[in-house]
Motif scaffolding. Structure first.
Motif, PDB file in Angstrom:
ATOM      1  N   GLY A   7     -56.330 -64.319 -64.568  1.00  0.00           N
ATOM      2  CA  GLY A   7     -55.970 -63.471 -63.438  1.00  0.00           C
ATOM      3  C   GLY A   7     -54.706 -62.679 -63.716  1.00  0.00           C
ATOM      4  N   VAL A   8     -54.703 -61.412 -63.335  1.00  0.00           N
ATOM      5  CA  VAL A   8     -53.503 -60.567 -63.438  1.00  0.00           C
ATOM      6  C   VAL A   8     -53.257 -59.951 -62.070  1.00  0.00           C
ATOM      7  CG1 VAL A   8     -52.502 -58.493 -64.453  1.00  0.00           C
ATOM      8  CG2 VAL A   8     -53.774 -60.086 -65.901  1.00  0.00           C
ATOM      9  N   ILE A   9     -52.102 -60.251 -61.492  1.00  0.00           N
ATOM     10  CA  ILE A   9     -51.750 -59.766 -60.156  1.00  0.00           C
ATOM     11  C   ILE A   9     -50.691 -58.682 -60.300  1.00  0.00           C
ATOM     12  CG2 ILE A   9     -50.771 -60.402 -57.918  1.00  0.00           C
ATOM     13  CD1 ILE A   9     -51.857 -63.300 -58.597  1.00  0.00           C
ATOM     14  N   LEU A  10     -50.980 -57.502 -59.787  1.00  0.00           N
ATOM     15  CA  LEU A  10     -50.077 -56.360 -59.925  1.00  0.00           C
ATOM     16  C   LEU A  10     -49.057 -56.375 -58.789  1.00  0.00           C
ATOM     17  CD1 LEU A  10     -52.794 -53.689 -60.764  1.00  0.00           C
ATOM     18  CD2 LEU A  10     -51.352 -54.947 -62.363  1.00  0.00           C
ATOM     19  N   GLY A  11     -47.785 -56.371 -59.180  1.00  0.00           N
ATOM     20  CA  GLY A  11     -46.707 -56.454 -58.189  1.00  0.00           C
ATOM     21  C   GLY A  11     -46.471 -55.173 -57.428  1.00  0.00           C
ATOM     22  N   GLY A  12     -47.040 -54.077 -57.887  1.00  0.00           N
ATOM     23  CA  GLY A  12     -46.907 -52.816 -57.163  1.00  0.00           C
ATOM     24  C   GLY A  12     -45.625 -52.084 -57.503  1.00  0.00           C
ATOM     25  N   GLY A  13     -45.505 -50.905 -56.936  1.00  0.00           N
ATOM     26  CA  GLY A  13     -44.347 -50.051 -57.207  1.00  0.00           C
ATOM     27  C   GLY A  13     -43.197 -50.347 -56.262  1.00  0.00           C
ATOM     28  N   GLN A  14     -42.499 -49.296 -55.895  1.00  0.00           N
ATOM     29  CA  GLN A  14     -41.281 -49.453 -55.101  1.00  0.00           C
ATOM     30  C   GLN A  14     -41.553 -49.909 -53.678  1.00  0.00           C
ATOM     31  OE1 GLN A  14     -38.785 -46.137 -55.897  1.00  0.00           O
ATOM     32  NE2 GLN A  14     -37.048 -46.932 -54.762  1.00  0.00           N
ATOM     33  N   GLY A  15     -42.780 -49.713 -53.206  1.00  0.00           N
ATOM     34  CA  GLY A  15     -43.129 -50.176 -51.858  1.00  0.00           C
ATOM     35  C   GLY A  15     -42.421 -49.414 -50.760  1.00  0.00           C
ATOM     36  N   SER A  16     -42.246 -48.115 -50.949  1.00  0.00           N
ATOM     37  CA  SER A  16     -41.470 -47.324 -49.994  1.00  0.00           C
ATOM     38  C   SER A  16     -42.120 -47.282 -48.609  1.00  0.00           C
ATOM     39  CB  SER A  16     -41.268 -45.901 -50.525  1.00  0.00           C
ATOM     40  OG  SER A  16     -42.511 -45.293 -50.828  1.00  0.00           O
ATOM     41  N   ARG A  17     -43.453 -47.364 -48.546  1.00  0.00           N
ATOM     42  CA  ARG A  17     -44.122 -47.302 -47.242  1.00  0.00           C
ATOM     43  C   ARG A  17     -43.896 -48.574 -46.431  1.00  0.00           C
ATOM     44  NH1 ARG A  17     -50.058 -46.013 -47.094  1.00  0.00           N
ATOM     45  NH2 ARG A  17     -50.228 -47.367 -48.912  1.00  0.00           N
ATOM     46  N   LEU A  18     -43.491 -49.666 -47.103  1.00  0.00           N
ATOM     47  CA  LEU A  18     -43.153 -50.910 -46.392  1.00  0.00           C
ATOM     48  C   LEU A  18     -41.651 -51.049 -46.174  1.00  0.00           C
ATOM     49  CD1 LEU A  18     -45.324 -53.969 -47.532  1.00  0.00           C
ATOM     50  CD2 LEU A  18     -45.019 -53.063 -45.238  1.00  0.00           C
ATOM     51  N   SER A  19     -40.903 -50.025 -46.550  1.00  0.00           N
ATOM     52  CA  SER A  19     -39.461 -50.054 -46.309  1.00  0.00           C
ATOM     53  C   SER A  19     -39.203 -50.082 -44.799  1.00  0.00           C
ATOM     54  CB  SER A  19     -38.834 -48.807 -46.932  1.00  0.00           C
ATOM     55  OG  SER A  19     -37.447 -48.786 -46.717  1.00  0.00           O
ATOM     56  N   PHE A  55     -51.045 -64.218 -64.437  1.00  0.00           N
ATOM     57  CA  PHE A  55     -49.808 -63.484 -64.673  1.00  0.00           C
ATOM     58  C   PHE A  55     -49.535 -62.611 -63.448  1.00  0.00           C
ATOM     59  CE2 PHE A  55     -50.986 -64.083 -69.218  1.00  0.00           C
ATOM     60  CZ  PHE A  55     -49.802 -64.680 -69.650  1.00  0.00           C
ATOM     61  N   VAL A  56     -48.274 -62.521 -63.064  1.00  0.00           N
ATOM     62  CA  VAL A  56     -47.854 -61.604 -62.004  1.00  0.00           C
ATOM     63  C   VAL A  56     -46.958 -60.550 -62.646  1.00  0.00           C
ATOM     64  CG1 VAL A  56     -46.704 -61.356 -59.774  1.00  0.00           C
ATOM     65  CG2 VAL A  56     -47.947 -63.470 -60.307  1.00  0.00           C
ATOM     66  N   LEU A  57     -47.367 -59.282 -62.567  1.00  0.00           N
ATOM     67  CA  LEU A  57     -46.628 -58.188 -63.203  1.00  0.00           C
ATOM     68  C   LEU A  57     -45.670 -57.579 -62.188  1.00  0.00           C
ATOM     69  CD1 LEU A  57     -48.849 -58.721 -65.227  1.00  0.00           C
ATOM     70  CD2 LEU A  57     -49.293 -56.280 -65.368  1.00  0.00           C
ATOM     71  N   THR A  58     -44.379 -57.588 -62.507  1.00  0.00           N
ATOM     72  CA  THR A  58     -43.376 -57.123 -61.548  1.00  0.00           C
ATOM     73  C   THR A  58     -42.466 -56.078 -62.176  1.00  0.00           C
ATOM     74  OG1 THR A  58     -41.708 -58.783 -62.129  1.00  0.00           O
ATOM     75  CG2 THR A  58     -43.346 -59.393 -60.474  1.00  0.00           C
ATOM     76  N   GLN A  59     -41.800 -55.331 -61.287  1.00  0.00           N
ATOM     77  CA  GLN A  59     -40.901 -54.276 -61.760  1.00  0.00           C
ATOM     78  C   GLN A  59     -39.720 -54.052 -60.820  1.00  0.00           C
ATOM     79  OE1 GLN A  59     -42.065 -50.591 -64.097  1.00  0.00           O
ATOM     80  NE2 GLN A  59     -42.229 -49.794 -62.018  1.00  0.00           N
ATOM     81  N   ALA A  96     -40.212 -47.010 -71.405  1.00  0.00           N
ATOM     82  CA  ALA A  96     -40.416 -46.581 -70.013  1.00  0.00           C
ATOM     83  C   ALA A  96     -40.791 -47.765 -69.122  1.00  0.00           C
ATOM     84  CB  ALA A  96     -41.517 -45.527 -69.959  1.00  0.00           C
ATOM     85  N   TRP A  97     -40.571 -47.604 -67.805  1.00  0.00           N
ATOM     86  CA  TRP A  97     -41.054 -48.550 -66.818  1.00  0.00           C
ATOM     87  C   TRP A  97     -42.567 -48.389 -66.683  1.00  0.00           C
ATOM     88  CZ3 TRP A  97     -37.792 -52.155 -65.338  1.00  0.00           C
ATOM     89  CH2 TRP A  97     -36.427 -51.887 -65.291  1.00  0.00           C
ATOM     90  N   PHE A  98     -43.197 -49.298 -65.926  1.00  0.00           N
ATOM     91  CA  PHE A  98     -44.622 -49.163 -65.651  1.00  0.00           C
ATOM     92  C   PHE A  98     -44.866 -47.830 -64.941  1.00  0.00           C
ATOM     93  CE2 PHE A  98     -44.810 -54.077 -65.058  1.00  0.00           C
ATOM     94  CZ  PHE A  98     -44.815 -54.251 -66.431  1.00  0.00           C
ATOM     95  N   GLN A  99     -45.848 -47.073 -65.424  1.00  0.00           N
ATOM     96  CA  GLN A  99     -46.156 -45.762 -64.855  1.00  0.00           C
ATOM     97  C   GLN A  99     -47.365 -45.779 -63.927  1.00  0.00           C
ATOM     98  OE1 GLN A  99     -43.994 -43.113 -65.622  1.00  0.00           O
ATOM     99  NE2 GLN A  99     -42.897 -44.876 -66.449  1.00  0.00           N
ATOM    100  N   GLY A 100     -48.007 -46.925 -63.797  1.00  0.00           N
ATOM    101  CA  GLY A 100     -49.199 -47.044 -62.951  1.00  0.00           C
ATOM    102  C   GLY A 100     -49.850 -48.392 -63.203  1.00  0.00           C
ATOM    103  N   THR A 101     -50.966 -48.654 -62.513  1.00  0.00           N
ATOM    104  CA  THR A 101     -51.610 -49.963 -62.620  1.00  0.00           C
ATOM    105  C   THR A 101     -52.128 -50.235 -64.036  1.00  0.00           C
ATOM    106  OG1 THR A 101     -53.642 -48.949 -61.784  1.00  0.00           O
ATOM    107  CG2 THR A 101     -52.233 -50.080 -60.190  1.00  0.00           C
ATOM    108  N   ALA A 102     -52.806 -49.259 -64.617  1.00  0.00           N
ATOM    109  CA  ALA A 102     -53.342 -49.443 -65.973  1.00  0.00           C
ATOM    110  C   ALA A 102     -52.217 -49.527 -66.996  1.00  0.00           C
ATOM    111  CB  ALA A 102     -54.301 -48.296 -66.322  1.00  0.00           C
ATOM    112  N   ASP A 103     -51.178 -48.722 -66.811  1.00  0.00           N
ATOM    113  CA  ASP A 103     -50.048 -48.745 -67.740  1.00  0.00           C
ATOM    114  C   ASP A 103     -49.327 -50.087 -67.698  1.00  0.00           C
ATOM    115  OD1 ASP A 103     -48.298 -47.229 -69.616  1.00  0.00           O
ATOM    116  OD2 ASP A 103     -46.790 -47.654 -68.080  1.00  0.00           O
ATOM    117  N   ALA A 104     -49.244 -50.693 -66.517  1.00  0.00           N
ATOM    118  CA  ALA A 104     -48.610 -52.012 -66.390  1.00  0.00           C
ATOM    119  C   ALA A 104     -49.364 -53.053 -67.212  1.00  0.00           C
ATOM    120  CB  ALA A 104     -48.551 -52.418 -64.917  1.00  0.00           C
TER     121      ALA A 104
END
Length: 422
Positions: A7-19, A55-59, A96-104
């Protein structure tokens, strides 16, 4: 079969909409249902499905998420099970940082391939649902698919917010469109009689994918310029590969913004909630805290979910979720609200010091009125404070609190002086 799945769980981006809930934490670390974190949902779904390696992918703002996972998911030394964090890291090959889900996933692949697996299950860290992934993996194998996408029937109104798919009679996906605004009539699918009766005629991607190991490695290596699964990798794969639609008809919501987050939490107070925390076959796991039972005195409780360790003297709490260690003073009314609670109890000495300094204690004071609001963790709300969210309030950030879609969000650790009116 699940011992062949990673399993790979994507931590997502900055989450600005949940700010502002994500100002100091990542999206998967946001508290939900009073005692859990969002990341507990996909991890629990995996564990309940027999998938024990993740794995949980975080940034972004990942410290609290890392701490939660480290303190929560412990397995026997004689087990191969693990939940490990893979944080974005600069390397010689990629600065670079993660640029998207596939890039992560691409950037972390050198860690992932060190483990034996035939299939990789890719999940989002900010969705609320209870799903048996074993059934999805079985369907993937039976169809000899290279990719399987979990899909959910949605209405025409909701279809414009999702990637919409079309599948043939064998459920192989033939076409894909991202968030269609026009021409929806061309994307109607046979979702089944029950779904059609509910007006759910469109197949939306849930952002849950199964890939064959070798196929995922190949497709990521061959297309390094493609950064996102939903927008780039999958639409191209659909044209030339076997991509299966796995239709799911249970409860599922994407916690994408404050409004959906608020509705999902308050929905837990329903007599029979769509997301059932009381289903023993779909246990939601989280950190085991040694907290005392909640203590309630003189309070009328209506449609309320209360976590452990609370001390409540309110006059009335209705349609609300009260998180761990919530403290609510006397003659206070809470309605349509999510009170997240606090990370610790104040000592008697600290309480006396705050009283002497006329500083509000951690929690909610006496004679307060709180409606249509989210109160983040560790807030100090004084006496006689009135917070009334609603359509009459203008959206914006106002320092100690923000307003989103009429919902007042009191920021983590904020001190709201006695007598404040919002």
């Amino acid at each position: 079969m699940t011992d062949k799945v990673l399993g790979v769980i994507l931590g997502g981006g900055q989450g600005s909409r949940l700010s502002p809930l994500t100002q100091t934490r990542s999206k998967p670390a946001v508290p939900i249902a009073g005692k859990y974190r969002l990341v507990d949902i996909p991890i629990s779904n995996c564990l309940n499905s027999g998938i024990h390696r993740m794995f949980v992918l975080t940034q972004f703002n990942s410290a609290s998420l890392n701490k939660h996972i480290k303190n929560t998911y412990h397995f026997s030394h004689f087990s191969t099970a693990f939940v490990d964090i893979l944080a974005a890291e600069q390397t010689v090959e990629n600065a670079a940082w993660f640029q998207g889900t596939a890039d992560a996933v691409r950037q972390c692949m050198h860690h992932i391939v060190n483990h034996e697996f035939d299939y990789i299950l890719i999940l989002s860290g900010d969705q609320l649902y209870q799903m048996d992934f074993q059934t999805m993996i079985d369907a993937h194998i039976a169809a000899s698919a290279e990719i399987t996408i979990a899909t959910i029937p949605v209405t025409a109104k909701d279809a414009t917010d999702f990637g919409i798919l079309k599948a043939d009679e064998s459920q192989m996906i033939t076409s894909f469109i991202e968030k269609p605004k026009t021409g929806l009539e061309d994307w109607v699918s046979d979702t089944g009689e029950t779904m059609h009766e509910e007006g759910r005629d469109f197949l939306a991607s849930m952002g849950i994918y199964v890939f064959n190991r070798d196929f995922l490695i190949k497709i990521l290596d061959e297309n390094p310029e493609e950064k996102d699964f939903g927008k780039e990798i999958l639409p191209r794969a659909i044209r030339s590969n076997r991509v299966l639609s796995f239709q799911y008809e249970g409860y599922w919501t994407d916690i994408g913004n404050i409004s959906s987050f608020f509705e999902a939490n308050l929905g837990l107070t329903d007599a029979i909630p769509k997301f059932n925390l009381f289903d023993s076959t779909h246990t939601i796991f989280t950190r085991g805290r040694m907290l005392p039972p909640s203590k309630i005195s003189g309070t009328t409780l209506v449609k309320t979910v209360i976590a452990e360790g609370c001390i409540i003297h309110a006059s009335k709490v209705e349609h609300a979720v009260l998180g761990i260690r919530s403290r609510i003073g006397s003659e206070t009314t809470i309605m349509n609200a999510y009170i997240m609670g606090s990370d610790r109890y104040q000592t008697l000495e600290e309480i006396q010091q705050d009283i002497d300094a006329e500083k509000p204690l951690i929690g909610i004071g006496d004679r307060c009125y709180i409606q249509n609001a989210i109160v983040d963790k560790n807030c100090r709300i004084g006496n006689d404070v009135s917070i009334s969210g609603g359509a009459h309030l203008e959206d914006g950030d106002f320092g100690l609190y923000a307003v989103k879609d009429g919902i007042v969000v009191v920021k983590k650790g904020a001190l709201i002086p006695s007598g404040t009116v919002i």
